[in-house]
Design a protein around this motif. Structure first.
Motif, PDB file in Angstrom:
ATOM      1  N   GLN A 121      15.523  14.022  21.192  1.00 23.54           N
ATOM      2  CA  GLN A 121      15.108  12.624  21.135  1.00 23.54           C
ATOM      3  C   GLN A 121      14.354  12.352  19.843  1.00 23.54           C
ATOM      4  O   GLN A 121      14.582  11.345  19.167  1.00 23.54           O
ATOM      5  CB  GLN A 121      14.223  12.271  22.332  1.00 23.54           C
ATOM      6  N   ALA A 122      13.466  13.275  19.472  1.00 21.62           N
ATOM      7  CA  ALA A 122      12.669  13.097  18.261  1.00 21.62           C
ATOM      8  C   ALA A 122      13.520  13.120  17.002  1.00 21.62           C
ATOM      9  O   ALA A 122      13.194  12.471  16.010  1.00 21.62           O
ATOM     10  CB  ALA A 122      11.587  14.188  18.175  1.00 21.62           C
ATOM     11  N   SER A 123      14.645  13.845  17.041  1.00 18.89           N
ATOM     12  CA  SER A 123      15.517  13.926  15.872  1.00 18.89           C
ATOM     13  C   SER A 123      16.618  12.879  15.885  1.00 18.89           C
ATOM     14  O   SER A 123      17.488  12.878  15.023  1.00 18.89           O
ATOM     15  CB  SER A 123      16.136  15.328  15.770  1.00 18.89           C
ATOM     16  N   GLY A 124      16.599  11.978  16.877  1.00 18.75           N
ATOM     17  CA  GLY A 124      17.572  10.894  16.933  1.00 18.75           C
ATOM     18  C   GLY A 124      18.893  11.261  17.574  1.00 18.75           C
ATOM     19  O   GLY A 124      19.840  10.476  17.534  1.00 18.75           O
ATOM     20  N   ASN A 125      18.982  12.434  18.179  1.00 24.84           N
ATOM     21  CA  ASN A 125      20.217  12.861  18.842  1.00 24.84           C
ATOM     22  C   ASN A 125      20.183  12.383  20.294  1.00 24.84           C
ATOM     23  O   ASN A 125      19.916  13.144  21.227  1.00 24.84           O
ATOM     24  CB  ASN A 125      20.355  14.378  18.770  1.00 24.84           C
ATOM     25  N   TRP A 126      20.477  11.089  20.498  1.00 24.54           N
ATOM     26  CA  TRP A 126      20.332  10.496  21.829  1.00 24.54           C
ATOM     27  C   TRP A 126      21.328  11.085  22.816  1.00 24.54           C
ATOM     28  O   TRP A 126      20.970  11.325  23.985  1.00 24.54           O
ATOM     29  CB  TRP A 126      20.511   8.985  21.738  1.00 24.54           C
ATOM     30  N   SER A 127      22.569  11.301  22.390  1.00 25.65           N
ATOM     31  CA  SER A 127      23.569  11.854  23.302  1.00 25.65           C
ATOM     32  C   SER A 127      23.206  13.286  23.699  1.00 25.65           C
ATOM     33  O   SER A 127      23.407  13.697  24.846  1.00 25.65           O
ATOM     34  CB  SER A 127      24.953  11.824  22.665  1.00 25.65           C
ATOM     35  N   GLY A 128      22.662  14.066  22.757  1.00 29.62           N
ATOM     36  CA  GLY A 128      22.229  15.419  23.083  1.00 29.62           C
ATOM     37  C   GLY A 128      21.074  15.428  24.063  1.00 29.62           C
ATOM     38  O   GLY A 128      21.027  16.242  24.988  1.00 29.62           O
ATOM     39  N   ALA A 129      20.116  14.494  23.879  1.00 31.79           N
ATOM     40  CA  ALA A 129      18.992  14.389  24.805  1.00 31.79           C
ATOM     41  C   ALA A 129      19.483  14.011  26.200  1.00 31.79           C
ATOM     42  O   ALA A 129      19.033  14.575  27.204  1.00 31.79           O
ATOM     43  CB  ALA A 129      17.980  13.359  24.296  1.00 31.79           C
ATOM     44  N   MET A 130      20.425  13.053  26.270  1.00 31.01           N
ATOM     45  CA  MET A 130      20.973  12.651  27.559  1.00 31.01           C
ATOM     46  C   MET A 130      21.728  13.802  28.218  1.00 31.01           C
ATOM     47  O   MET A 130      21.671  13.988  29.438  1.00 31.01           O
ATOM     48  CB  MET A 130      21.900  11.457  27.382  1.00 31.01           C
ATOM     49  N   ALA A 131      22.440  14.594  27.414  1.00 31.88           N
ATOM     50  CA  ALA A 131      23.182  15.735  27.963  1.00 31.88           C
ATOM     51  C   ALA A 131      22.226  16.734  28.606  1.00 31.88           C
ATOM     52  O   ALA A 131      22.498  17.260  29.699  1.00 31.88           O
ATOM     53  CB  ALA A 131      23.999  16.405  26.860  1.00 31.88           C
ATOM     54  N   SER A 132      21.094  16.998  27.951  1.00 32.29           N
ATOM     55  CA  SER A 132      20.111  17.925  28.517  1.00 32.29           C
ATOM     56  C   SER A 132      19.495  17.357  29.792  1.00 32.29           C
ATOM     57  O   SER A 132      19.302  18.079  30.775  1.00 32.29           O
ATOM     58  CB  SER A 132      19.015  18.216  27.488  1.00 32.29           C
ATOM     59  N   LEU A 133      19.198  16.052  29.787  1.00 28.55           N
ATOM     60  CA  LEU A 133      18.627  15.425  30.980  1.00 28.55           C
ATOM     61  C   LEU A 133      19.623  15.422  32.133  1.00 28.55           C
ATOM     62  O   LEU A 133      19.247  15.635  33.297  1.00 28.55           O
ATOM     63  CB  LEU A 133      18.190  13.996  30.666  1.00 28.55           C
ATOM     64  N   GLU A 134      20.892  15.187  31.824  1.00 32.34           N
ATOM     65  CA  GLU A 134      21.918  15.204  32.866  1.00 32.34           C
ATOM     66  C   GLU A 134      22.094  16.608  33.442  1.00 32.34           C
ATOM     67  O   GLU A 134      22.382  16.779  34.629  1.00 32.34           O
ATOM     68  CB  GLU A 134      23.242  14.689  32.303  1.00 32.34           C
ATOM     69  N   GLU A 135      21.912  17.631  32.604  1.00 31.53           N
ATOM     70  CA  GLU A 135      21.990  19.006  33.113  1.00 31.53           C
ATOM     71  C   GLU A 135      20.839  19.291  34.070  1.00 31.53           C
ATOM     72  O   GLU A 135      21.019  19.938  35.099  1.00 31.53           O
ATOM     73  CB  GLU A 135      21.980  19.999  31.954  1.00 31.53           C
ATOM     74  N   ILE A 136      19.638  18.797  33.727  1.00 34.38           N
ATOM     75  CA  ILE A 136      18.495  18.943  34.637  1.00 34.38           C
ATOM     76  C   ILE A 136      18.800  18.261  35.960  1.00 34.38           C
ATOM     77  O   ILE A 136      18.560  18.803  37.052  1.00 34.38           O
ATOM     78  CB  ILE A 136      17.211  18.350  34.015  1.00 34.38           C
ATOM     79  N   SER A 137      19.334  17.015  35.877  1.00 34.84           N
ATOM     80  CA  SER A 137      19.657  16.249  37.084  1.00 34.84           C
ATOM     81  C   SER A 137      20.686  16.977  37.945  1.00 34.84           C
ATOM     82  O   SER A 137      20.547  17.035  39.177  1.00 34.84           O
ATOM     83  CB  SER A 137      20.183  14.866  36.684  1.00 34.84           C
ATOM     84  N   ARG A 138      21.698  17.551  37.309  1.00 35.95           N
ATOM     85  CA  ARG A 138      22.765  18.230  38.057  1.00 35.95           C
ATOM     86  C   ARG A 138      22.254  19.490  38.737  1.00 35.95           C
ATOM     87  O   ARG A 138      22.542  19.721  39.924  1.00 35.95           O
ATOM     88  CB  ARG A 138      23.910  18.570  37.101  1.00 35.95           C
ATOM     89  N   ILE A 139      21.499  20.311  38.013  1.00 39.81           N
ATOM     90  CA  ILE A 139      21.044  21.589  38.578  1.00 39.81           C
ATOM     91  C   ILE A 139      19.932  21.373  39.600  1.00 39.81           C
ATOM     92  O   ILE A 139      19.894  22.022  40.652  1.00 39.81           O
ATOM     93  CB  ILE A 139      20.580  22.530  37.453  1.00 39.81           C
ATOM     94  N   ASN A 140      19.012  20.452  39.325  1.00 39.95           N
ATOM     95  CA  ASN A 140      17.912  20.176  40.259  1.00 39.95           C
ATOM     96  C   ASN A 140      18.334  19.286  41.417  1.00 39.95           C
ATOM     97  O   ASN A 140      17.564  19.087  42.365  1.00 39.95           O
ATOM     98  CB  ASN A 140      16.735  19.528  39.534  1.00 39.95           C
ATOM     99  N   LYS A 141      19.550  18.691  41.307  1.00 37.98           N
ATOM    100  CA  LYS A 141      20.054  17.770  42.326  1.00 37.98           C
ATOM    101  C   LYS A 141      19.104  16.593  42.532  1.00 37.98           C
ATOM    102  O   LYS A 141      18.823  16.176  43.661  1.00 37.98           O
ATOM    103  CB  LYS A 141      20.314  18.502  43.650  1.00 37.98           C
ATOM    104  N   LYS A 142      18.608  16.074  41.430  1.00 34.26           N
ATOM    105  CA  LYS A 142      17.726  14.904  41.455  1.00 34.26           C
ATOM    106  C   LYS A 142      18.282  13.870  40.484  1.00 34.26           C
ATOM    107  O   LYS A 142      18.716  14.220  39.384  1.00 34.26           O
ATOM    108  CB  LYS A 142      16.304  15.291  41.019  1.00 34.26           C
ATOM    109  N   PRO A 143      18.295  12.585  40.875  1.00 34.75           N
ATOM    110  CA  PRO A 143      18.864  11.559  39.987  1.00 34.75           C
ATOM    111  C   PRO A 143      17.953  11.258  38.805  1.00 34.75           C
ATOM    112  O   PRO A 143      16.727  11.425  38.880  1.00 34.75           O
ATOM    113  CB  PRO A 143      18.987  10.342  40.907  1.00 34.75           C
TER     114      PRO A 143
END
Length: 520
Positions: free
Chosen positions: A269-291
């Protein structure tokens, strides 16, 4: 005659609705009865079905719903909480931590063995330890700059590979000069291992960050215990060269495991890579099973990874905190590694009676390497770090980071001065056990506090700077634990006791408490 209003739709305002934060005009479309029978009302075409938004558009703020709601990476991590994703990252990072402990603990075991095998003078024995931490001192800020510019994961991967490479090569050292060169390069590579703490801290929710960062210290202690056990088995049978080879292998394993380690979402996020930040957040959501939280990821275009030392001194508060942390990191490393080296010297000497100066000098100056009982005693004193971890886990989120560090260092200072008593055997082992546990606990609390106090765009370089100052302390401590102690045990103990009191005071006067703090 065609009406002027043909084909028109009339709207009037029925009133104004007060809705807490704003005033809303409620509009009503006039019906057929309102305009009369001669007016034909056109029908609006049906709205097309909404199309799903790709990840890049969602990250850029073109969300399918809740367009006005935004959330930061830290808010998303807090909302999804602690789960299996954090467990996965902690285990991978913890394995790196354990592998690094092999190389650090190897320093005291190797210097103790070579002092007799290569007939080393006391200053040469100290240099074997000092050269590793000198490389650490030089490498830490450089790796920190790299972590803020190119990412935490890439930096951690490269430094781990170089630790393995130079550690393996050092087993072929034909003489002291080559050993010092290669171990110095190992030390420079070790300077990047603080990225493990940074990347884990940036994936942890605020409520569990303190306890989780303390918990990974268990991996370090496991590494220390395994290295001592390995030395006990390998040195008497195969020799120290095979110990160097076996100690480097875990770093090679981590290089493979690193492919399962995601890049920090905060860094992206700090480096402006919004899609990469979203990909990491989506991985957290998928593995933790939290939206994910409703809305879209907040853009912070002004937040760029600068990796500049000057950023650490932009405000008076930040400059004061940075300077105090530099002192505190110096003291912690000076005391922790001093305790490791001093306990090795005291245990191998077999006599620490401070009231008999001449026997002390004679005993400590004799070339004696660790025997089986000495390795067992090292294992026992190293086990002290487990109670230190448990104590820190229990109080760090209750008392806070500052008080935890201050109290642990104060009590460690008291027990350090108790070594001035003419003791030996079990009482001495108990004192060393308590000191080791408390200093280790305070050190780990410092690893929690430091990444919490600095913003994302300088967090890596801040950790590198602090770790560099700690390695300066580690560079100097062998001259106390391995040289000064042979001249005066009383003076050596007083030096360490004084530094524990200093560390306690500095911990208390830190201007900011970070318990429950959201990473910026």
């Amino acid at each position: 005659m065609t009406s002027f209003f043909d084909g028109a739709i009339f709207k009037d305002t029925d009133g104004i609705i007060m809705n807490e934060d704003h005033v809303e005009l409620q509009e009503r479309t006039l019906s057929d009865s309102d305009v009369g029978d001669d007016v034909e009302l056109p029908r609006e075409p049906p709205m097309p079905d909404p199309q799903p938004q790709p990840r890049e558009e969602a990250a850029a703020g073109i969300a399918t719903g809740n367009e006005d709601v935004e959330y930061s990476v830290e808010e998303a991590v807090n909302a999804m909480g602690f789960g299996w994703f954090q467990v996965k990252v902690a285990c991978i990072v913890g394995f790196n931590w354990m592998a690094d402990a092999f190389e650090i603990m190897l320093v005291s075991v190797l210097s103790d063995k070579l002092k007799c095998e290569w007939d080393l003078l006391p200053y040469q024995q100290a240099i074997i330890t000092t050269i590793v931490f000198s490389g650490y001192f030089l490498g830490a800020p450089l790796w920190g700059l790299m972590g803020d510019k190119f990412g935490r994961k890439v930096t951690l991967l490269l430094c781990s590979f170089y630790i393995f490479y130079f550690g393996f090569l050092s087993s072929f050292s034909p003489n002291l000069t080559w050993l010092l060169i290669l171990r110095g390069l190992v030390g420079m590579s070790l300077g990047g291992t603080s990225q493990a703490v940074v990347i884990l801290a940036e994936f942890l929710p605020s409520k569990s960050r303190g306890s989780c960062l303390v918990f990974i210290e268990a991996f370090w202690v496991i590494g220390v215990l395994l290295e001592i056990s390995l030395a006990l088995l390998v040195i008497p049978t195969l020799g120290w060269r095979y110990l160097l080879v076996f100690s480097s292998v875990p770093l090679l394993i981590f290089v493979y495991l690193a492919k399962f380690l995601p890049e920090s979402a905060l860094y992206q996020q700090a480096s402006g890579n919004w899609s990469g930040a979203m990909a990491s957040l989506e991985e957290i959501s998928r593995i933790n099973k939290k939206p994910l939280p409703p809305g879209k990821l907040r853009k912070k275009a002004e937040l760029k990874p600068k990796g500049s030392f000057r950023e650490l001194f932009t405000t008076k508060l930040l400059a004061t905190t940075t300077l105090l942390l530099i002192i505190l990191w110096f003291c912690n490393a000076f005391l922790y590694y001093g305790n490791v080296l001093l306990s090795t010297e005291l245990i191998s000497s077999g006599d620490t009676c401070a009231s008999n100066a001449e026997p002390e000098l004679e005993c400590l100056s004799t070339c004696k390497s660790l025997d089986t009982q000495g390795y067992v005693d090292l294992l026992v004193t190293s086990l002290a770090e487990f109670p230190g971890i448990v104590l820190t886990l229990l109080v760090i989120d209750t008392l806070g980071r500052k008080i935890t560090m201050g109290l642990e260092m104060l009590v460690a200072g008291v027990f350090t001065f108790l070594l001035l008593l003419c003791i030996g055997g079990l009482p001495q082992l108990v004192f060393i056990f308590v000191i080791r546990g408390l200093i280790s606990g305070a050190y780990q609390a410092l690893y929690v506090y430091t990444p919490e106090i600095f913003p994302t765009h300088v967090r890596s370089v801040a950790m590198g700077t602090c770790v560099a100052s700690s390695r300066l302390g580690a560079v100097l401590t062998p001259f106390v634990a391995q040289i000064l102690v042979k001249q005066s045990l009383v003076m050596a103990v007083c030096v360490y006791g004084s530094f524990t009191i200093l560390a306690s005071i500095v911990s208390i006067i830190l201007p900011i408490e970070t318990k429950g703090r959201i990473l910026k």
